[in-house]
Design a protein around this motif. Structure first.
Motif, PDB file in Angstrom:
ATOM      1  N   PRO A 153      13.343  53.579 -17.210  1.00  0.00           N
ATOM      2  CA  PRO A 153      14.096  54.682 -16.594  1.00  0.00           C
ATOM      3  C   PRO A 153      14.097  54.610 -15.075  1.00  0.00           C
ATOM      4  CG  PRO A 153      11.952  55.429 -17.346  1.00  0.00           C
ATOM      5  CD  PRO A 153      12.095  54.010 -17.822  1.00  0.00           C
ATOM      6  N   ALA A 154      14.916  55.425 -14.462  1.00  0.00           N
ATOM      7  CA  ALA A 154      15.003  55.480 -12.996  1.00  0.00           C
ATOM      8  C   ALA A 154      13.612  55.678 -12.403  1.00  0.00           C
ATOM      9  CB  ALA A 154      15.915  56.636 -12.585  1.00  0.00           C
ATOM     10  N   GLY A 155      13.309  54.913 -11.371  1.00  0.00           N
ATOM     11  CA  GLY A 155      12.043  55.072 -10.658  1.00  0.00           C
ATOM     12  C   GLY A 155      10.913  54.215 -11.189  1.00  0.00           C
ATOM     13  N   CYS A 156      11.135  53.497 -12.308  1.00  0.00           N
ATOM     14  CA  CYS A 156      10.013  52.707 -12.865  1.00  0.00           C
ATOM     15  C   CYS A 156       9.728  51.480 -12.016  1.00  0.00           C
ATOM     16  CB  CYS A 156      10.275  52.329 -14.318  1.00  0.00           C
ATOM     17  SG  CYS A 156      11.561  51.095 -14.532  1.00  0.00           S
ATOM     18  N   GLY A 157      10.659  51.118 -11.129  1.00  0.00           N
ATOM     19  CA  GLY A 157      10.427  49.983 -10.233  1.00  0.00           C
ATOM     20  C   GLY A 157      11.245  48.754 -10.583  1.00  0.00           C
ATOM     21  N   LYS A 158      12.230  48.903 -11.476  1.00  0.00           N
ATOM     22  CA  LYS A 158      12.916  47.695 -11.946  1.00  0.00           C
ATOM     23  C   LYS A 158      13.673  46.948 -10.845  1.00  0.00           C
ATOM     24  CE  LYS A 158      16.448  50.579 -14.055  1.00  0.00           C
ATOM     25  NZ  LYS A 158      15.801  51.868 -13.658  1.00  0.00           N
ATOM     26  N   SER A 159      14.265  47.664  -9.883  1.00  0.00           N
ATOM     27  CA  SER A 159      15.023  46.960  -8.834  1.00  0.00           C
ATOM     28  C   SER A 159      14.095  46.137  -7.945  1.00  0.00           C
ATOM     29  CB  SER A 159      15.800  47.946  -7.963  1.00  0.00           C
ATOM     30  OG  SER A 159      16.678  48.688  -8.765  1.00  0.00           O
ATOM     31  N   VAL A 160      12.997  46.750  -7.510  1.00  0.00           N
ATOM     32  CA  VAL A 160      12.106  46.005  -6.602  1.00  0.00           C
ATOM     33  C   VAL A 160      11.383  44.890  -7.349  1.00  0.00           C
ATOM     34  CG1 VAL A 160      11.802  47.818  -4.853  1.00  0.00           C
ATOM     35  CG2 VAL A 160      10.263  47.755  -6.777  1.00  0.00           C
ATOM     36  N   ARG A 200       8.282  58.875  -7.313  1.00  0.00           N
ATOM     37  CA  ARG A 200       8.994  57.720  -6.737  1.00  0.00           C
ATOM     38  C   ARG A 200      10.473  58.027  -6.507  1.00  0.00           C
ATOM     39  NH1 ARG A 200       6.978  52.510 -10.253  1.00  0.00           N
ATOM     40  NH2 ARG A 200       4.737  52.722  -9.900  1.00  0.00           N
ATOM     41  N   ARG A 254      12.681  58.317  -2.841  1.00  0.00           N
ATOM     42  CA  ARG A 254      13.694  57.296  -2.561  1.00  0.00           C
ATOM     43  C   ARG A 254      14.848  57.887  -1.761  1.00  0.00           C
ATOM     44  NH1 ARG A 254      15.652  54.111  -7.885  1.00  0.00           N
ATOM     45  NH2 ARG A 254      16.496  56.151  -8.378  1.00  0.00           N
ATOM     46  N   ALA A 275       3.107  49.861 -15.587  1.00  0.00           N
ATOM     47  CA  ALA A 275       3.649  49.615 -14.244  1.00  0.00           C
ATOM     48  C   ALA A 275       3.344  50.749 -13.279  1.00  0.00           C
ATOM     49  CB  ALA A 275       5.155  49.372 -14.341  1.00  0.00           C
ATOM     50  N   GLY A 292       0.554  50.729 -11.459  1.00  0.00           N
ATOM     51  CA  GLY A 292      -0.290  50.195 -10.387  1.00  0.00           C
ATOM     52  C   GLY A 292       0.527  49.733  -9.189  1.00  0.00           C
ATOM     53  N   SER A 293      -0.115  48.939  -8.333  1.00  0.00           N
ATOM     54  CA  SER A 293       0.572  48.476  -7.122  1.00  0.00           C
ATOM     55  C   SER A 293       1.713  47.527  -7.489  1.00  0.00           C
ATOM     56  CB  SER A 293      -0.415  47.751  -6.212  1.00  0.00           C
ATOM     57  OG  SER A 293      -0.708  46.484  -6.779  1.00  0.00           O
ATOM     58  N   LEU A 294       2.653  47.394  -6.588  1.00  0.00           N
ATOM     59  CA  LEU A 294       3.787  46.501  -6.844  1.00  0.00           C
ATOM     60  C   LEU A 294       3.299  45.070  -7.101  1.00  0.00           C
ATOM     61  CD1 LEU A 294       6.823  46.089  -7.041  1.00  0.00           C
ATOM     62  CD2 LEU A 294       6.904  45.914  -4.547  1.00  0.00           C
ATOM     63  N   VAL A 337       2.071  44.791 -10.638  1.00  0.00           N
ATOM     64  CA  VAL A 337       3.168  44.819 -11.620  1.00  0.00           C
ATOM     65  C   VAL A 337       3.891  43.465 -11.628  1.00  0.00           C
ATOM     66  CG1 VAL A 337       5.312  45.969 -12.302  1.00  0.00           C
ATOM     67  CG2 VAL A 337       3.436  47.315 -11.341  1.00  0.00           C
TER      68      VAL A 337
END
Ligand SMILES: Nc1ncnc2c1ncn2[C@@H]1O[C@H](COP(=O)(O)OP(=O)(O)O)[C@@H](O)[C@H]1O
Ligand SMILES: O=C(O)[C@H](O)[C@@H](O)[C@H](O)[C@H](O)COP(=O)(O)O
Length: 169
Positions: free
Chosen positions: A10-17, A114, A118, A149, A151-153, A156
């Motif tokens: 979902p939105a904000g889970c970090g998929k783009s980064v 998150r 943004r 996911a 934890g830190s980038l 992940v």
């Protein structure tokens, strides 16, 4: 044979980064599902309204077209795509002979935080409950690996790269 890696959730889970980092690490092309939405759909979501499956249809079709062209050209792809609906996931999966979906699991409180932080994004935190409600369980789909996911980038990205290596060794 070109490979497709989908970073979903979902939105904000970090998929783009995360997708951008994975693409850089694997010399693949990063694509973001957000870039395939029509202006109408973006305006609809920016107004606080979730998409219907009918509104998702041209979005999925546009991604299928792009994936067929790039994978057919032997380009490895990492796609950041929410993947909420099972039938849509099947269509995206069918674009590649080899694929892996990685679902980033983040508690809702952290997603809220998150998304709220943004800047300049059409998706507001008030859309999260509808995103989670629309997410159809991937439990029966063998090509989906779920990763914690929160934890830190860096953590992940490392877990994601490990899952990819295990599949495509
Ligand atoms: N592991 C993480 N730890 C802290 N912040 C993160 C992490 N992953 C992503 N973020 C931040 O959270 C926000 C949402 O990430 P983003 O990649 O845009 O999510 P999505 O594409 O799934 O909506 C961004 O500001 C991003 O920098
Ligand atoms: O309804 C859907 O099928 C999608 O999830 C859609 O709502 C949107 O593309 C993103 O989820 C928002 O953008 P991010 O997920 O990139 O924040």
């Amino acid at each position: 044979m070109a490979k497709l890696i989908v970073i979903m959730g979902p939105a904000g889970c970090g998929k783009s980064v995360v997708a951008a980092r994975i693409a850089a690490a694997r010399s693949a092309t990063a694509l973001d599902a957000d870039d395939f939405h029509s202006r109408e759909n973006i305006a609809h979501m920016a107004g606080g309204n979730p998409l219907t499956d009918a509104q998702r249809e041209p979005w999925i079709a546009a991604m299928e077209k792009e994936l067929h062209a790039r994978l057919g050209n032997n380009e490895n792809i990492v796609l950041a795509y929410s993947g909420l609906r099972r039938a849509h996931r099947a269509r995206i999966r069918a674009c590649a002979q080899r694929s892996l979906f990685i679902k980033l699991q983040v508690p809702i409180a952290q997603l809220q935080e998150r998304v709220a932080k943004r800047q300049n994004h059409f998706m507001s935190a008030q859309m999260l409950p509808s995103q989670l409600a629309a997410m159809e369980s991937p439990a029966s789909e063998e090509t989906i690996v779920q990763i914690a996911a929160h934890g830190s980038l860096d953590d992940v990205v490392e877990s994601t790269l490990n899952a990819i290596r295990e599949t495509f060794s």
